[in-house]
Design an enzyme around this catalytic site. Structure first.
Site, PDB file in Angstrom:
ATOM      1  N   GLY A  59       0.981  -1.208   0.177  1.00 27.21           N
ATOM      2  CA  GLY A  59      -0.079  -0.121   0.064  1.00 27.21           C
ATOM      3  C   GLY A  59       0.830   1.222   0.082  1.00 27.21           C
ATOM      4  O   GLY A  59       1.920   1.207   0.263  1.00 27.21           O
ATOM      5  N   TYR A  87       3.869  -3.372   2.521  1.00 25.71           N
ATOM      6  CA  TYR A  87       3.110  -2.486   3.594  1.00 25.71           C
ATOM      7  C   TYR A  87       2.566  -3.594   4.481  1.00 25.71           C
ATOM      8  O   TYR A  87       2.575  -3.504   5.669  1.00 25.71           O
ATOM      9  CB  TYR A  87       1.766  -1.757   3.115  1.00 25.71           C
ATOM     10  N   HIS A 173       7.831  -7.676  -3.885  1.00 28.44           N
ATOM     11  CA  HIS A 173       6.422  -8.299  -4.409  1.00 28.44           C
ATOM     12  C   HIS A 173       6.660  -9.445  -5.312  1.00 28.44           C
ATOM     13  O   HIS A 173       6.848  -9.528  -6.641  1.00 28.44           O
ATOM     14  CB  HIS A 173       6.081  -7.304  -5.298  1.00 28.44           C
ATOM     15  N   SER A 227     -22.822  -7.410 -27.454  1.00 22.97           N
ATOM     16  CA  SER A 227     -22.433  -6.177 -28.169  1.00 22.97           C
ATOM     17  C   SER A 227     -21.311  -6.642 -28.938  1.00 22.97           C
ATOM     18  O   SER A 227     -20.679  -6.001 -29.768  1.00 22.97           O
ATOM     19  CB  SER A 227     -21.588  -5.278 -26.905  1.00 22.97           C
ATOM     20  N   GLY A 228     -20.919  -7.891 -28.764  1.00 23.46           N
ATOM     21  CA  GLY A 228     -19.924  -8.487 -29.514  1.00 23.46           C
ATOM     22  C   GLY A 228     -18.620  -8.480 -29.128  1.00 23.46           C
ATOM     23  O   GLY A 228     -17.604  -8.992 -29.487  1.00 23.46           O
ATOM     24  N   GLY A 229     -18.520  -7.687 -27.722  1.00 23.47           N
ATOM     25  CA  GLY A 229     -17.254  -7.664 -27.160  1.00 23.47           C
ATOM     26  C   GLY A 229     -17.011  -9.046 -26.343  1.00 23.47           C
ATOM     27  O   GLY A 229     -17.969  -9.894 -26.348  1.00 23.47           O
ATOM     28  N   VAL A 230     -15.954  -9.131 -25.472  1.00 22.66           N
ATOM     29  CA  VAL A 230     -15.723 -10.472 -24.895  1.00 22.66           C
ATOM     30  C   VAL A 230     -16.628 -10.958 -23.930  1.00 22.66           C
ATOM     31  O   VAL A 230     -17.018 -11.967 -24.010  1.00 22.66           O
ATOM     32  CB  VAL A 230     -14.238 -10.355 -24.361  1.00 22.66           C
ATOM     33  N   SER A 232     -19.756  -9.947 -22.787  1.00 21.86           N
ATOM     34  CA  SER A 232     -21.065 -10.494 -23.437  1.00 21.86           C
ATOM     35  C   SER A 232     -20.972 -11.475 -24.256  1.00 21.86           C
ATOM     36  O   SER A 232     -21.796 -12.156 -24.407  1.00 21.86           O
ATOM     37  CB  SER A 232     -21.801  -9.095 -23.982  1.00 21.86           C
ATOM     38  N   SER A 233     -19.997 -11.786 -25.044  1.00 22.62           N
ATOM     39  CA  SER A 233     -19.912 -12.922 -25.925  1.00 22.62           C
ATOM     40  C   SER A 233     -19.863 -14.032 -25.159  1.00 22.62           C
ATOM     41  O   SER A 233     -20.623 -15.260 -25.289  1.00 22.62           O
ATOM     42  CB  SER A 233     -19.050 -12.888 -27.038  1.00 22.62           C
TER      43      SER A 233
END
Ligand code: XMP
Length: 516
Positions: A59, A87, A173, A227-230, A232-233
């Site tokens: 953080g 942190y 990290h 929509s044809g996007g990832v 919603s497909s």
């Protein structure tokens, strides 16, 4: 999500690090279900979640400063293993009576550390290790009962542990790829120390989601805006597999989509997969509503408003529908919960949340526990084509924000054609999957050119291609000049009314990825 199947869960508590989501993703990549919650999660919620282990993120605050985010004492009282990162480690040390101090020189970037002693956390890890650091404070004295597990030239306590209580801390990290064997260290923590069993696989996830959807929906009808996007497909494919004909998708063709996009969506979902898709041809409506409007924000608002109106009209026609499915994913959930990086700007999407109250649709969001990469894996496992799953993002307002100023049908046609040439060539040259997002932009200014013996006075197309991890910052893709030259020749020869092509070399910030 059916919580019973994934008995083993890891909890990541978020102290505001830019890497918090990454920790959660890494744990899931290792096959154990994991959730990210704010650092001050209540004890009751914690007990209900019942994690096998807890990871405290890094953080930006200082544990010695006024704005320090406190560590809840109950976390350290139980028998549940804990790993503090940066942190997180300092918070453990401070809480248990160790000493944390500011260092004069901030350690940032790659560092070399030396492991000492033996700990299950570092079993099989190289004794001299390259890690990624990013800190201003450090633990200078470990709490009672703790041993130092690693140090570096400038940092005496790079890692510490109380093996009996299973409390661990690392200053570096392990979740970022710059730390060598970082994933192995997390693997040791979640599997060997916490005893987590890996059940988080695409196949299991799909089975569970299907079971959940079927249980929830019963024999009701569901509507989904495709929509044809990832997202919603993948959701369409998942819902179809779960409830078949009870699903109806509504696909709004705004007239601002890319070349052949509308046909492709219909072919994939309706023809190939047999999903019921209602295609609404709303090109006229959108272009009319946008006539004479050149302000970017006004354009966005109009497109958003028209979208909701068209969607609503269609949804209202479906009288029996009880559910509205949405492709909300885990990052949306985390961001709207408001923890983590608070300064992050969330992109406005066309969420079709504003449906008329009389429809009384309940929200169905089956992907809300999944990260984007998990959604992609699910899509592949559900049989969607890789070209669809790994497509570059496309903004909700579509080509509407890639035509500067007023939108005209003629401009849309020119842009579509130029954009399709650019994308086709990127794919052919193997660049498409290497860059994060690439597209063409239409500039409504005219410049002089010569074609044959004729003087031309026509429009300008700008090509844009960027590389980015999170789309919050981006640098331009170093596409070869020959490649850019080839694409330019094709556009100038094949697309009417374009006399000049330029390459946008602006990074983000200060330029945004889209031009509007
Ligand atoms: P900017 O232009 O802000 O874009 O650097 C960052 C990312 O967000 C996408 N973007 C949008 N996506 N609706 C969306 O769904 C929008 O209104 C919108 N505006 C920008 C952009 O394509 C890029 O990936």
């Amino acid at each position: 999500m059916n919580k019973n199947m994934h008995k083993d869960k890891i909890l990541v508590l978020d102290f505001g690090s830019q890497y918090s989501q990454l920790i959660a993703r890494r744990v899931r990549e290792l096959g154990v279900y994991c959730e990210l919650h704010p650092y001050d999660m209540s004890e009751a919620k914690f007990r209900e979640f019942a994690p096998k282990g807890v990871i405290l993120s890094g953080g930006p605050e200082s544990v010695t400063g006024e704005d320090a985010l406190p560590l809840s004492g109950f976390l350290l009282q139980g028998q549940i293993p804990i790993l503090g990162i940066c942190y997180g480690m300092q918070a453990i040390a401070a809480h248990l009576g160790g000493k944390v101090a500011s260092v004069s020189k901030k350690e940032f970037g790659p560092m070399q550390i030396e492991l000492q002693g033996a700990s299950p956390l570092f079993a099989s890890i190289d004794r001299a290790l390259g890690v990624w650091m990013s800190h201003c404070d450090q633990v200078v004295e470990v709490p009672e009962g703790f041993v130092v597990l690693a140090s570096s030239e400038n940092t005496p306590v790079v890692a510490m542990a109380h093996e009996g209580k299973k409390i661990y801390g690392v200053q570096f990290h392990p979740e970022v790829t710059h730390t060598h064997q970082g994933k192995e260290i997390l693997d040791h923590f979640i599997h060997d120390i916490c005893g987590g069993v890996s059940t988080w696989t695409s196949r299991n996830i799909i089975e569970e989601l299907i079971e959940d959807i079927q249980k929830k929906v019963g024999s009701d009808q569901v509507i989904l805006g495709l929509s044809g996007g990832v997202d919603s497909s993948v959701l369409a494919a998942l819902l179809h597999k779960s409830i078949g004909d009870q699903l109806t998708c509504i696909f709004v063709d705004t007239g601002l989509l890319r070349l052949n996009e509308s046909e492709q969506v219909m072919k994939t979902f309706s023809d190939h997969m047999g999903i019921r898709v209602i295609r609404v041809d709303a090109e006229q409506t959108f272009l009319q509503a946008l006539e004479g409007v050149s302000d970017p924000e006004a354009k966005r608002k109009i497109i958003g408003r028209e979208f909701v109106t068209v969607f609503e009209q269609q949804a209202t026609l479906m009288k029996g529908a009880k559910w509205l499915a949405q492709g909300t994913i885990y990052s949306d959930v985390i961001e709207s919960a408001g923890h983590g990086n608070k300064s992050k700007v969330i992109k406005s999407h066309h969420n079709v949340g504003g449906l008329p109250a009389h429809m009384q649709l309940s929200l169905l969001e089956p992907l809300r526990t999944l990260f984007k990469d998990e959604v992609r894996k699910l899509g592949l496992a559900l049989g969607l084509a890789p070209e669809m799953i790994f497509r570059h993002p496309f903004p909700g307002p579509g080509l509407g924000v890639r035509i500067l100023g007023e939108i005209k049908r003629e401009y849309v046609e020119i842009l579509r054609h130029a954009d399709s040439i650019f994308i086709e060539e990127l794919r052919a040259a193997g660049w498409y999957d290497k860059v994060s997002q690439a597209f063409a932009v239409f500039l409504p200014v005219k410049s002089v050119g010569v074609v044959g013996d004729n003087r031309q006075y026509e429009y300008v197309i700008s090509l844009r291609s960027v590389e980015t991890v999170d789309f919050m910052t981006a640098r331009i893709s170093q596409l070869p000049y020959e490649f850019l030259g080839h694409v330019t020749n094709r556009i100038l020869n094949e697309v009417s009314h374009v006399s000049r092509v330029v390459y946008d070399v602006s990074g983000k910030p200060p330029a945004t990825i889209e031009w509007e």
